[in-house]
Design an enzyme around this catalytic site. Structure first.
Site, PDB file in Angstrom:
ATOM      1  N   ASP A   1      24.399  18.437 -17.514  1.00 29.94           N
ATOM      2  CA  ASP A   1      24.245  19.848 -17.220  1.00 29.94           C
ATOM      3  C   ASP A   1      23.131  20.018 -16.185  1.00 29.94           C
ATOM      4  O   ASP A   1      22.122  19.323 -16.235  1.00 29.94           O
ATOM      5  CB  ASP A   1      23.842  20.518 -18.555  1.00 29.94           C
ATOM      6  CG  ASP A   1      23.892  22.022 -18.509  1.00 29.94           C
ATOM      7  OD1 ASP A   1      24.917  22.562 -18.072  1.00 29.94           O
ATOM      8  OD2 ASP A   1      22.905  22.652 -18.920  1.00 29.94           O
TER       9      ASP A   1
ATOM     10  N   GLU B   1      27.050  18.120 -12.987  1.00 29.43           N
ATOM     11  CA  GLU B   1      27.170  19.477 -12.462  1.00 29.43           C
ATOM     12  C   GLU B   1      26.119  19.617 -11.359  1.00 29.43           C
ATOM     13  O   GLU B   1      24.951  19.863 -11.632  1.00 29.43           O
ATOM     14  CB  GLU B   1      26.898  20.482 -13.591  1.00 29.43           C
ATOM     15  CG  GLU B   1      26.989  21.920 -13.152  1.00 29.43           C
ATOM     16  CD  GLU B   1      26.483  22.902 -14.217  1.00 29.43           C
ATOM     17  OE1 GLU B   1      27.009  24.017 -14.271  1.00 29.43           O
ATOM     18  OE2 GLU B   1      25.556  22.566 -14.982  1.00 29.43           O
TER      19      GLU B   1
END
Ligand code: MG
Length: 545
Positions: free
Chosen positions: A205, A247
């Site tokens: 993330d 990401e």
């Protein structure tokens, strides 16, 4: 293609499927999805041809940011099951030949995490330096606040220890100090723990935030990219086929550093192509393939063992932050005409089918594109059946509604009222469900199944070096990937394109029908219906598929 190679670098042509245990299937009748429920539906993923499941966070959490605020990295949220249920889920997935990766959310913890509770207890606490503290709030860059409508600062005053702490996301999510070697060791321990339980990798993330330098004094510390290189090396010592899916929403030139600077790539294994995704929506809005074609031409080749990950929608809002203001307005006008459909003035909180007003031709063309784009396709649960969103749910949670399994009570998700409400009407389970589509050869689910089949039979799509061709019609995206040629017509009118193929004596064999297109003087004339797609393989006429 060389299968020995493809099986080791399995992510290169995987079919990744992202699901949230909380919204996938409820196995114990409390209205909340759980591992037991998910186990019962793994065969659905097996039938589609999914090769890798990406689990959204399932760790204990006060759940103020949908599980992205974690209080224990070594356990399972009791609402979703037990560690025993997790291990059973892993066993059943392995039995179906499906790998599992999970969200690694280590940019921050919950403010309820024991580490942070200790850290704020005193300036001499053991975990004090696991977080980032300052006497003065540093000047904030307003662009840097991730949730600008809910947070206006990156620094939060802590009454207990009388200093400010840094938080890139919500104020209840203090950032971990990844410059601290103890924190890095702990992160490696977390990875090692879940790998021992069978995970094949992690989706990381907020990658750039994870290693950002917040304070001046951090400049004395080693290059932040060492952090990812170290993590990757640690993982691959334990399992040579483990990977990181990142990401990294940055312009291509800045993003490339996160793959690592070795020829094979030694940091993040796969990066999502956020630029290509955003340009695809601009192309859809304009009915003109050129914005996407330009992105694909600009996009650098990843290092040899690395890969791009393609996606249509994910669990967040559809971010349009890399478009210009004018381009973003075009996409808003086309797909989110009402204020309520947007979020933070930069994204859309709808799923694809509603944005395209249920036009099956366009929806199918877009999913064909997902599999035809050079890279690895990543599906978000419910996309395979064309689920919509529930705008009555706040913020980006609108697209995280329960999976619609049947047209029966509560959509087959649970025996009781789901804790998160499903959409109704045209997008409710009466109209859209997995079991109804499974029986219908003309359904979106059946179309996705055919795309998966062709994608797996054409490893060139993921492995090859591609070329964006000019077919003479701006509405049509033509990609040649070694022996595979795909065409996607973004316009609501039929198109004719001329392809210079330099493949005398061959034909273009249609992969979705018995059709063949002749190549004369090195050229092929191909017709594509309105909002439609075609996939071809360059073949010898006698052996054409
Ligand atoms: Mg449950």
């Amino acid at each position: 293609m060389r299968l020995t190679q493809t099986s080791e670098l399995w992510w290169k042509n995987a079919i990744v499927y992202c699901l949230d245990i909380e919204t996938f299937a409820d196995g114990n009748g409390d209205g909340i999805g759980d591992f037991r429920g998910a186990i019962q539906h793994l065969d659905h993923l097996d039938r589609i041809g999914v090769t890798c499941i990406w689990l959204m966070p399932f760790f204990p959490t006060p759940d103020r940011d949908d599980g992205y605020d974690i209080v224990d990295f070594y356990s399972v949220d009791p609402r979703l099951g037990t560690l025993g249920d997790f291990v059973e889920f892993m066993r059943v997935a392995r039995d179906r030949g499906i790998r599992v990766i999970a969200d690694l959310v280590v940019n921050h913890t919950s403010d309820q995490h024991p580490w942070f509770k200790d850290a704020r207890s005193s300036r001499d606490a053991k975990h004090r330096d696991w977080y980032i503290w300052s006497d003065e709030p540093e000047p904030d860059d307003p662009e840097g606040v991730v949730f600008p409508d809910q947070e206006n600062s990156l620094w939060q005053w802590d009454d207990q220890s009388e200093q400010y702490y840094f938080h890139r996301f919500y104020k209840f999510q203090p950032d971990l100090n990844t410059s601290n070697p103890e924190v890095r060791d702990e992160i490696a321990r977390i990875l090692g723990f879940w790998m021992e339980l069978g995970l094949s990798g992690f989706r990381v993330d907020a990658v750039p935030f994870l290693v950002e330098r917040v304070l001046e004094q951090d400049d004395a510390l080693p290059d932040p990219h060492e952090f990812f290189a170290d993590l990757r090396a640690f993982m691959n010592r334990r399992d040579g086929t483990a990977m990181l899916l990142g990401e990294v929403n940055l312009p291509y030139k800045d993003l490339m550093a996160y793959f690592g600077d070795t020829p094979l790539g030694n940091e993040i294994t796969m990066c999502f192509d956020f630029i290509g995704m955003q340009r695809m929506y601009l192309s859809l809005a304009r009915e003109d393939a050129r914005p996407l074609a330009e992105a694909l031409r600009e996009r650098p080749a990843p290092p040899k063992d690395s890969q791009w990950a393609s996606f249509v929608r994910n669990h967040d809002e559809l971010t349009l932050d890399k478009l210009t203001d004018a381009e973003r307005e075009e996409v808003f006008a086309a797909f989110a005409p009402e204020e309520d459909m947007r979020i933070y003035d930069r994204g859309i909180r709808r799923r694809l089918p509603t944005m395209l007003e249920g036009d099956q031709r366009r929806i199918r063309m877009v999913y064909s594109l997902l599999f035809a784009l050079p890279g690895t396709p990543v599906l978000f649960y419910g996309e395979e059946i064309g689920m919509g969103e529930n705008l009555a749910i706040e913020g980006r949670q609108s697209v995280r509604t329960p999976m619609q399994w049947t047209s029966g009570r509560h959509g087959g998700f649970s025996t009781v009222e789901p804790a998160i409400p499903m959409p109704g009407g045209d997008y409710g389970p009466d109209e859209i469900s997995a079991s109804a589509q499974r029986r219908d050869p003309e359904s979106l689910l059946s179309w996705i199944g055919r795309l998966v089949e062709q994608y797996r039979e054409a490893p060139e799509l993921a492995w090859g070096s591609y070329e964006v061709m000019d077919g003479g019609d701006d509405a049509v995206l033509v990609i040649r990937n070694e022996g595979i040629v795909t065409l996607h017509n973004f316009a609501g009118r039929p198109a004719k394109v001329t392809l210079d193929l330099d493949a005398e004596g061959k034909v273009l064999a249609d992969l979705f029908s018995d059709d063949q297109v002749e190549i004369t003087d090195g050229r092929a004339l191909v017709e594509v219906d309105d909002y439609s797609c075609r996939w071809f393989r360059l073949s010898d006429p006698e052996t054409a598929p």
